[in-house]
Design a protein around this motif. Structure first.
Motif, PDB file in Angstrom:
ATOM      1  N   THR A  35       0.826  -1.205   0.000  1.00 23.26           N
ATOM      2  CA  THR A  35       0.000   0.000   0.000  1.00 23.26           C
ATOM      3  C   THR A  35       0.865   1.262   0.000  1.00 23.26           C
ATOM      4  OG1 THR A  35      -1.672  -1.186   1.266  1.00 23.26           O
ATOM      5  CG2 THR A  35      -1.859   1.210   1.189  1.00 23.26           C
ATOM      6  N   PRO A  36       0.561   2.235  -0.873  1.00 20.52           N
ATOM      7  CA  PRO A  36       1.343   3.481  -0.891  1.00 20.52           C
ATOM      8  C   PRO A  36       1.328   4.167   0.469  1.00 20.52           C
ATOM      9  CG  PRO A  36      -0.059   3.359  -2.823  1.00 20.52           C
ATOM     10  CD  PRO A  36      -0.474   2.226  -1.923  1.00 20.52           C
ATOM     11  N   SER A  38       1.903   7.320   3.322  1.00 21.93           N
ATOM     12  CA  SER A  38       1.658   8.764   3.388  1.00 21.93           C
ATOM     13  C   SER A  38       2.996   9.491   3.417  1.00 21.93           C
ATOM     14  CB  SER A  38       0.868   9.109   4.650  1.00 21.93           C
ATOM     15  OG  SER A  38      -0.389   8.446   4.646  1.00 21.93           O
ATOM     16  N   PRO A  39       3.059  10.713   2.886  1.00 25.81           N
ATOM     17  CA  PRO A  39       4.312  11.474   2.948  1.00 25.81           C
ATOM     18  C   PRO A  39       4.613  11.917   4.375  1.00 25.81           C
ATOM     19  CG  PRO A  39       2.554  12.823   2.024  1.00 25.81           C
ATOM     20  CD  PRO A  39       1.999  11.437   2.152  1.00 25.81           C
ATOM     21  N   ARG A  47       7.833  21.029  -4.177  1.00 22.24           N
ATOM     22  CA  ARG A  47       7.566  20.522  -5.532  1.00 22.24           C
ATOM     23  C   ARG A  47       7.891  21.608  -6.557  1.00 22.24           C
ATOM     24  NH1 ARG A  47       4.707  16.016  -7.014  1.00 22.24           N
ATOM     25  NH2 ARG A  47       4.094  14.629  -5.307  1.00 22.24           N
ATOM     26  N   GLN A  95       9.315   5.354  -6.865  1.00 25.52           N
ATOM     27  CA  GLN A  95       7.909   5.599  -6.523  1.00 25.52           C
ATOM     28  C   GLN A  95       7.716   5.690  -5.015  1.00 25.52           C
ATOM     29  OE1 GLN A  95       5.062   2.341  -7.131  1.00 25.52           O
ATOM     30  NE2 GLN A  95       3.678   3.804  -8.095  1.00 25.52           N
ATOM     31  N   ARG A  96       8.342   4.774  -4.277  1.00 26.32           N
ATOM     32  CA  ARG A  96       8.206   4.764  -2.810  1.00 26.32           C
ATOM     33  C   ARG A  96       8.795   6.035  -2.205  1.00 26.32           C
ATOM     34  NH1 ARG A  96       5.195   1.304   0.644  1.00 26.32           N
ATOM     35  NH2 ARG A  96       6.094   1.415   2.723  1.00 26.32           N
ATOM     36  N   MET A  98       9.236   8.950  -3.719  1.00 31.65           N
ATOM     37  CA  MET A  98       8.392  10.073  -4.120  1.00 31.65           C
ATOM     38  C   MET A  98       7.208  10.216  -3.172  1.00 31.65           C
ATOM     39  SD  MET A  98       8.411   9.543  -8.273  1.00 31.65           S
ATOM     40  CE  MET A  98       6.845  10.420  -8.455  1.00 31.65           C
ATOM     41  N   GLN A  99       6.616   9.073  -2.806  1.00 28.93           N
ATOM     42  CA  GLN A  99       5.459   9.088  -1.910  1.00 28.93           C
ATOM     43  C   GLN A  99       5.844   9.556  -0.513  1.00 28.93           C
ATOM     44  OE1 GLN A  99       4.558   4.974  -2.482  1.00 28.93           O
ATOM     45  NE2 GLN A  99       3.166   5.331  -4.204  1.00 28.93           N
ATOM     46  N   ARG A 100       6.988   9.090  -0.018  1.00 33.32           N
ATOM     47  CA  ARG A 100       7.404   9.426   1.342  1.00 33.32           C
ATOM     48  C   ARG A 100       7.916  10.862   1.444  1.00 33.32           C
ATOM     49  NH1 ARG A 100       5.623   7.435   5.424  1.00 33.32           N
ATOM     50  NH2 ARG A 100       7.416   6.790   6.635  1.00 33.32           N
ATOM     51  N   ASP A 102       7.324  13.313  -0.842  1.00 40.07           N
ATOM     52  CA  ASP A 102       6.433  14.250  -1.538  1.00 40.07           C
ATOM     53  C   ASP A 102       7.186  14.986  -2.639  1.00 40.07           C
ATOM     54  OD1 ASP A 102       3.985  15.433  -2.085  1.00 40.07           O
ATOM     55  OD2 ASP A 102       4.326  17.107  -0.728  1.00 40.07           O
ATOM     56  N   ASP A 178      12.183   2.620   3.186  1.00 34.88           N
ATOM     57  CA  ASP A 178      11.565   3.586   4.102  1.00 34.88           C
ATOM     58  C   ASP A 178      12.610   4.227   5.009  1.00 34.88           C
ATOM     59  OD1 ASP A 178       9.041   3.217   3.050  1.00 34.88           O
ATOM     60  OD2 ASP A 178       8.431   1.759   4.559  1.00 34.88           O
TER      61      ASP A 178
END
Length: 202
Positions: A35-36, A38-39, A47, A95-96, A98-100, A102, A178
């Motif tokens: 599961t993706p 949260s940042p 950004r 991808q991971r 980027m999600q963490r 942001d 992570d």
């Protein structure tokens, strides 16, 4: 007679593809980091100024989930026969992160600065048949406007695997990614405090 010879050849060829591979029976398992996430709460607000890029050597470009038996021959890179990544590891790591963190991808958005990760090792390492860890190694670079080098650091993160199989290795590598995100965020704070990344904010 001819059919018998052909069947024997097919069996021999099939055996060649499973030598040195763990979990050679059963259906194919396609694995990712789940599961993706949260940042981080304090990871936003940059950004467009900072983008992320993750690179990997050619041997990491495929979908095989790699492992090493350090107790037998640490120089031999093996892969699970019945488990695969859903995409190239560098893309999954990017991808991971980027999600963490942001962040946007350098392949999609042009930013003032680039946080580049170059993977050198991304595998499950077995100390013995029942004891293994996910190992992430490489280098991280902060590149300023015009891709001018601002800072760099070596990366080496090991996370114990709960089980001695592909799922255990993938879960351990997820934890390693992570932890990498946490290290990168802390490093970014240090660089900002010392003024080394000021060009990314101007």
């Amino acid at each position: 007679m001819r059919i018998t010879v052909l069947l024997l050849l097919a069996a021999l060829v099939g055996g060649c593809f499973t030598v040195g591979q763990r979990g050679s029976e059963g259906s194919m398992n396609l694995l990712d980091f789940g599961t993706p996430p949260s940042p981080f709460q304090d990871a936003g607000g940059r950004r467009g100024s900072v983008v992320l890029e993750v690179r990997a050597p050619q041997w990491l470009d495929g979908l095989g989930i790699r492992y090493r038996l350090s107790y037998a021959d640490a120089s031999q890179l093996r892969e699970y026969a019945r488990s695969r990544w859903v995409g190239p590891p560098a893309q999954l790591v990017e991808q991971r992160l980027m999600q963490r963190l942001d962040l946007a991808s350098a392949g999609q958005v042009r930013g003032k600065c680039v946080l580049r990760i170059e993977l050198a090792e991304f595998s499950q390492v077995f100390a013995n048949p029942n004891d293994s860890s996910g190992l992430l190694q490489g280098q991280a670079f902060w590149l300023g406007p015009g891709r001018r080098p601002l800072a760099e650091r070596r990366l080496s993160i090991s996370s114990p695997a709960a089980t001695a199989d592909a799922r255990g290795g993938v879960a351990a590598l997820q934890v390693a990614v992570d932890r990498l995100a946490e290290e990168l965020l802390a490093w970014e704070r240090e660089l900002a405090a010392s003024g080394q990344t000021q060009a990314c904010q101007d």
